[in-house]
Design a protein around this motif. Structure first.
Motif, short mmCIF file in Angstrom:
data_model
loop_
_atom_site.label_atom_id
_atom_site.label_comp_id
_atom_site.label_asym_id
_atom_site.label_seq_id
_atom_site.Cartn_x
_atom_site.Cartn_y
_atom_site.Cartn_z
N VAL A 35 0.84 -1.20 0.00
CA VAL A 35 0.00 0.00 0.00
C VAL A 35 0.87 1.25 0.00
O VAL A 35 0.63 2.19 -0.76
CB VAL A 35 -0.95 0.00 1.22
CG1 VAL A 35 -1.70 1.31 1.32
CG2 VAL A 35 -1.93 -1.16 1.13
N LEU A 36 1.91 1.26 0.83
CA LEU A 36 2.80 2.41 0.91
C LEU A 36 3.56 2.63 -0.40
O LEU A 36 3.77 3.77 -0.82
CB LEU A 36 3.77 2.25 2.08
CG LEU A 36 3.10 2.21 3.46
CD1 LEU A 36 4.13 1.89 4.53
CD2 LEU A 36 2.39 3.50 3.77
N GLU A 37 3.95 1.53 -1.04
CA GLU A 37 4.65 1.65 -2.33
C GLU A 37 3.72 2.23 -3.40
O GLU A 37 4.16 3.02 -4.24
CB GLU A 37 5.20 0.30 -2.77
CG GLU A 37 6.42 -0.12 -2.00
CD GLU A 37 6.92 -1.52 -2.35
OE1 GLU A 37 6.25 -2.23 -3.14
OE2 GLU A 37 7.98 -1.90 -1.83
N LYS A 38 2.45 1.85 -3.37
CA LYS A 38 1.49 2.41 -4.34
C LYS A 38 1.32 3.91 -4.14
O LYS A 38 1.26 4.67 -5.11
CB LYS A 38 0.13 1.71 -4.21
CG LYS A 38 0.10 0.32 -4.79
CD LYS A 38 -1.28 -0.29 -4.65
CE LYS A 38 -1.28 -1.71 -5.19
NZ LYS A 38 -2.58 -2.37 -4.99
N VAL A 39 1.26 4.34 -2.89
CA VAL A 39 1.13 5.78 -2.60
C VAL A 39 2.38 6.51 -3.09
O VAL A 39 2.28 7.55 -3.75
CB VAL A 39 0.90 6.02 -1.10
CG1 VAL A 39 0.98 7.51 -0.77
CG2 VAL A 39 -0.45 5.46 -0.66
N THR A 40 3.53 5.96 -2.81
CA THR A 40 4.79 6.58 -3.23
C THR A 40 4.90 6.62 -4.75
O THR A 40 5.30 7.65 -5.33
CB THR A 40 5.99 5.82 -2.63
OG1 THR A 40 5.83 5.81 -1.20
CG2 THR A 40 7.30 6.49 -2.97
N ALA A 41 4.53 5.53 -5.43
CA ALA A 41 4.58 5.49 -6.90
C ALA A 41 3.59 6.48 -7.50
O ALA A 41 3.89 7.16 -8.49
CB ALA A 41 4.29 4.08 -7.39
N ALA A 42 2.40 6.58 -6.90
CA ALA A 42 1.40 7.52 -7.41
C ALA A 42 1.89 8.96 -7.26
O ALA A 42 1.70 9.79 -8.14
CB ALA A 42 0.07 7.33 -6.67
#
Length: 185
Positions: free
Chosen positions: A66-73
């Motif tokens: 979830v944190l990686e998705k936020v960072t990538a977004a």
């Protein structure tokens, strides 16, 4: 006398033409300015996200995906250059933040953390400002589209390649928006 009337009619038509063209330019510029306001709010949101992610990481280390998705977004949003790219990146960011909010429900100790509460309040404030800026953007887009499609300004719009512009659509799909929220105690 006839020459004076013909010249007067031509002058009036030229003035109407110029007025319609200038009106279209003003509407297009208003739309771009409205998006610039959204851009400012998005920048604040993107600046706040790393703080939110680092605060959450301490509590939710196993929520890495979830944190990686936020960072990538966030990274995609920061590199977007056109209005359409920024709209798509904002939709991805909203989706990623929604996933983060759902994941955080499992961490009551995080919800009580002062830093997290402050970040959550700031994020909620930015989201409200973004919603207002999006409404204003859609209003200016509607005015621009109306001018591009109504007679006689549609003739000038066609001549100078003014085209219908896209509205800022909701990030969730329509079925999700129409479903009543579930409240649990």
């Amino acid at each position: 006398m006839v020459t004076v009337i013909v010249i007067a009619v031509i002058v009036i038509l030229v003035l109407c033409f110029i007025s319609m063209y200038n009106g279209l330019v003003k509407l297009r510029n208003n739309r771009e300015n409205a998006f610039a306001n959204i851009d400012v709010q998005l920048k604040q949101r993107y600046d706040l996200v790393p703080q939110l992610v680092s605060t959450v990481k301490g509590y939710a280390s196993h929520e890495k995906d979830v944190l990686e998705k936020v960072t990538a977004a966030r990274a995609a949003a920061m590199s977007a250059t056109t209005i359409d790219e920024k709209v798509a990146a904002d939709k991805a960011m909203s989706s990623a933040l929604s996933g983060l909010k759902v994941s955080l429900e499992a961490y009551p100790e995080l919800k009580a953390n002062q830093n997290f509460l402050q970040l959550q309040t700031e994020l909620a404030d930015i989201e409200n400002k973004l919603a207002a800026a999006r409404r204003f953007f859609n209003s200016t887009t509607r005015e621009f589209n109306n001018a591009c499609e109504t007679f006689p300004s549609n003739i000038i719009a066609g001549m100078f390649n003014f085209k219908r512009a896209a509205m800022y659509e909701a990030t969730e799909n329509r079925a999700t928006l129409e479903k009543a929220p579930e409240v649990k105690f």
